[in-house]
Design a protein around this motif. Structure first.
Motif, PDB file in Angstrom:
ATOM      1  N   ALA A 128      20.127  28.254 -52.960  1.00  0.00           N
ATOM      2  CA  ALA A 128      20.729  28.506 -51.861  1.00  0.00           C
ATOM      3  C   ALA A 128      18.957  28.422 -50.569  1.00  0.00           C
ATOM      4  CB  ALA A 128      21.725  29.471 -51.493  1.00  0.00           C
ATOM      5  N   GLY A 129      18.427  29.379 -50.955  1.00  0.00           N
ATOM      6  CA  GLY A 129      17.158  29.235 -50.637  1.00  0.00           C
ATOM      7  C   GLY A 129      16.551  28.104 -50.268  1.00  0.00           C
ATOM      8  N   THR A 130      16.734  27.073 -51.251  1.00  0.00           N
ATOM      9  CA  THR A 130      16.032  25.105 -51.377  1.00  0.00           C
ATOM     10  C   THR A 130      17.226  24.642 -50.456  1.00  0.00           C
ATOM     11  OG1 THR A 130      14.212  25.361 -53.048  1.00  0.00           O
ATOM     12  CG2 THR A 130      15.250  23.141 -51.966  1.00  0.00           C
ATOM     13  N   ALA A 131      18.749  24.729 -50.903  1.00  0.00           N
ATOM     14  CA  ALA A 131      19.721  24.402 -49.955  1.00  0.00           C
ATOM     15  C   ALA A 131      19.066  24.106 -47.757  1.00  0.00           C
ATOM     16  CB  ALA A 131      20.275  24.519 -50.180  1.00  0.00           C
ATOM     17  N   ARG A 132      18.803  25.323 -47.889  1.00  0.00           N
ATOM     18  CA  ARG A 132      18.648  25.682 -46.713  1.00  0.00           C
ATOM     19  C   ARG A 132      17.848  24.985 -45.832  1.00  0.00           C
ATOM     20  NH1 ARG A 132      20.488  31.540 -47.532  1.00  0.00           N
ATOM     21  NH2 ARG A 132      18.275  31.640 -48.020  1.00  0.00           N
ATOM     22  N   LEU A 133      16.864  25.021 -46.559  1.00  0.00           N
ATOM     23  CA  LEU A 133      15.304  24.423 -46.085  1.00  0.00           C
ATOM     24  C   LEU A 133      15.283  23.164 -45.996  1.00  0.00           C
ATOM     25  CD1 LEU A 133      12.756  26.955 -47.673  1.00  0.00           C
ATOM     26  CD2 LEU A 133      13.634  26.847 -45.143  1.00  0.00           C
ATOM     27  N   LEU A 134      15.728  22.157 -46.714  1.00  0.00           N
ATOM     28  CA  LEU A 134      15.721  20.782 -46.910  1.00  0.00           C
ATOM     29  C   LEU A 134      16.524  19.636 -45.681  1.00  0.00           C
ATOM     30  CD1 LEU A 134      15.847  19.853 -51.136  1.00  0.00           C
ATOM     31  CD2 LEU A 134      14.378  19.835 -49.562  1.00  0.00           C
ATOM     32  N   PRO A 135      17.007  20.520 -46.017  1.00  0.00           N
ATOM     33  CA  PRO A 135      17.856  19.357 -44.511  1.00  0.00           C
ATOM     34  C   PRO A 135      17.109  19.193 -43.207  1.00  0.00           C
ATOM     35  CG  PRO A 135      20.076  20.762 -45.414  1.00  0.00           C
ATOM     36  CD  PRO A 135      17.969  21.046 -46.090  1.00  0.00           C
ATOM     37  N   ARG A 136      16.516  20.505 -42.751  1.00  0.00           N
ATOM     38  CA  ARG A 136      15.780  21.057 -41.855  1.00  0.00           C
ATOM     39  C   ARG A 136      14.472  19.856 -41.996  1.00  0.00           C
ATOM     40  NH1 ARG A 136      14.554  27.218 -41.495  1.00  0.00           N
ATOM     41  NH2 ARG A 136      13.129  26.212 -39.852  1.00  0.00           N
ATOM     42  N   LEU A 137      14.091  19.934 -43.708  1.00  0.00           N
ATOM     43  CA  LEU A 137      12.709  19.188 -43.435  1.00  0.00           C
ATOM     44  C   LEU A 137      13.232  18.053 -43.400  1.00  0.00           C
ATOM     45  CD1 LEU A 137       9.821  18.955 -44.308  1.00  0.00           C
ATOM     46  CD2 LEU A 137      10.753  19.467 -47.134  1.00  0.00           C
ATOM     47  N   LEU A 138      14.536  17.713 -44.246  1.00  0.00           N
ATOM     48  CA  LEU A 138      14.472  16.392 -43.899  1.00  0.00           C
ATOM     49  C   LEU A 138      14.917  15.042 -42.739  1.00  0.00           C
ATOM     50  CD1 LEU A 138      16.128  15.926 -47.346  1.00  0.00           C
ATOM     51  CD2 LEU A 138      13.757  15.336 -46.781  1.00  0.00           C
ATOM     52  N   LYS A 139      15.221  16.224 -41.593  1.00  0.00           N
ATOM     53  CA  LYS A 139      15.644  15.552 -40.291  1.00  0.00           C
ATOM     54  C   LYS A 139      15.637  14.052 -40.162  1.00  0.00           C
ATOM     55  CE  LYS A 139      11.363  18.554 -38.274  1.00  0.00           C
ATOM     56  NZ  LYS A 139      10.236  18.250 -37.645  1.00  0.00           N
ATOM     57  N   GLY A 140      17.030  13.909 -40.995  1.00  0.00           N
ATOM     58  CA  GLY A 140      17.531  12.775 -40.954  1.00  0.00           C
ATOM     59  C   GLY A 140      16.279  11.309 -41.461  1.00  0.00           C
ATOM     60  N   ARG A 141      15.796  12.030 -42.177  1.00  0.00           N
ATOM     61  CA  ARG A 141      15.500  10.750 -43.122  1.00  0.00           C
ATOM     62  C   ARG A 141      16.219  10.915 -44.658  1.00  0.00           C
ATOM     63  NH1 ARG A 141      10.018  11.568 -45.965  1.00  0.00           N
ATOM     64  NH2 ARG A 141       9.964  13.708 -46.405  1.00  0.00           N
ATOM     65  N   THR A 142      16.034   9.521 -44.732  1.00  0.00           N
ATOM     66  CA  THR A 142      17.270   9.319 -45.947  1.00  0.00           C
ATOM     67  C   THR A 142      16.464   8.213 -47.580  1.00  0.00           C
ATOM     68  OG1 THR A 142      17.627   6.844 -45.276  1.00  0.00           O
ATOM     69  CG2 THR A 142      19.054   9.000 -44.757  1.00  0.00           C
ATOM     70  N   ARG A 143      15.080   8.433 -46.872  1.00  0.00           N
ATOM     71  CA  ARG A 143      13.870   7.561 -47.761  1.00  0.00           C
ATOM     72  C   ARG A 143      12.763   7.998 -48.612  1.00  0.00           C
ATOM     73  NH1 ARG A 143      14.034   1.614 -45.900  1.00  0.00           N
ATOM     74  NH2 ARG A 143      13.468   2.399 -43.838  1.00  0.00           N
ATOM     75  N   GLY A 144      12.300   7.438 -49.420  1.00  0.00           N
ATOM     76  CA  GLY A 144      10.925   7.754 -49.684  1.00  0.00           C
ATOM     77  C   GLY A 144      10.667   9.345 -49.873  1.00  0.00           C
TER      78      GLY A 144
END
Length: 325
Positions: free
Chosen positions: A197-213
């Motif tokens: 859960a800890g990583t699952a909460r942070l990842l979407p905030r970090l990616l900010k809509g990026r889908t590649r790279g």
């Protein structure tokens, strides 16, 4: 295909000739470099021009002791293994020569000295306001996956299974799917890592809509003189993948004692800490091996550093029945 080496005919091999033809038979440049240290220095110590058949077993052991007897255990084992392979290779081809004596034994590697941090220390560090979201996400992901830093840093966004909380990584010593030179990441057998859960909460905030790279990128674009592969650059922002060295310096900067560089935490401590806390919670050895993807139980043992509190708690199970009330 293995390299074909023409051995001298009609005469016994000298120590140097035996060393050279053995090293020439090795196809991998990294193996040649690593084995060359042990074999080359041992041959020099024995005497390059001596017939190999004239060397006694104890002379091999004495050379190993003189050259690497006071080095670290892993260094001793590596140099001994290279000489062992060299002499075995010569015997398999019908050349008389010495063996590594029984008394020059392989040593048991010591337990790792990498510490395991407490859960409280980990949570406090990741919760600090002065820590950037990128570092928070990386550290939490390293802790929850118990993966090596190089593995997590090498993951790209398109490889993330956010719903399943997992991602494939190229592990240390990954098996190649093909034998061709210059193999890319996809040419190796990838292994899954899992987070919670800890990583699952942070990842979407970090990616900010990026889908590649790359998942973890630097804050600046690479300079004009730096060559970066297409996989290691975000196609949307042009930012390069965060390197191991950069990640290590960032962690050290936030954990250095008294602000002195080099005194902070190491990236490998996340893996040690995660496995230790799972072991303290009762995870079996087989489960720890599956989580860490180690193939040998003794390797997992070096990662498990239970705290004094955990040992005291399990010791209380041995108390008389009425003393724990």
């Amino acid at each position: 295909m293995p390299t074909l080496v023409r051995l001298p005919a009609g005469k016994a091999l000298t120590v140097r000739t035996a060393a050279d033809v053995f090293l020439d038979s090795l196809g991998n440049a990294n193996t040649v470099r690593n084995y060359g240290i042990g074999v080359g220095k041992t041959a020099e110590r024995l005497g390059d021009t001596r017939p190999l058949a004239s060397v006694a077993d104890d002379e091999i052991g004495e050379a190993l002791e003189l050259l690497w007897g006071s080095t670290a255990v892993n260094t001793w084992n590596a140099r001994r293994a290279s000489v062992l392979s060299w002499l075995g290779w010569c015997r398999e081809r019908g050349y008389d020569g010495p063996k590594v004596p029984v008394w020059a034994k392989r040593l048991t590697p010591p337990d790792s000295e990498t510490p395991a941090r407490s859960k409280m220390a980990i949570d406090r560090l990741i919760a600090r306001r002065d820590v950037h979201l990128r570092e928070k996400t990386l550290w939490r992901m390293l802790y929850e996956t118990c993966a090596r830093a190089e593995e997590v840093l090498g993951v790209n966004i398109e490889e993330l299974d956010l719903a399943g909380r997992r991602a494939p990584v190229k592990a240390k010593g990954a098996r190649p799917r093909t034998r061709r030179r210059g193999a890319v990441r996809e040419d190796f057998v990838l292994e899954p890592t899992y987070w919670d859960a800890g990583t699952a909460r942070l990842l979407p905030r970090l990616l900010k809509g990026r889908t590649r790279g790359p998942v973890f990128v630097t804050h600046r674009k690479p300079g004009p003189g730096k060559v970066v592969g297409p996989r290691d650059v975000c196609p949307d922002t042009g930012l390069a993948r965060l390197s191991y060295g950069q990640a290590r310096m960032l962690l050290d900067a936030h954990t250095a004692i008294g602000g002195e560089s080099g005194t902070g935490w190491d990236l490998h401590e996340w893996r040690h800490s995660g496995l230790t806390h799972l072991g303290e919670a009762g995870a079996s050895l087989l489960m720890l091996m599956a989580k860490s993807r180690h193939k040998k139980p003794e390797n997992v043992r070096r990662y498990f550093h239970p705290s004094a509190e955990a040992i005291a708690e399990v010791t209380s199970l041995l108390a008389p029945g009425d003393s724990r009330r």
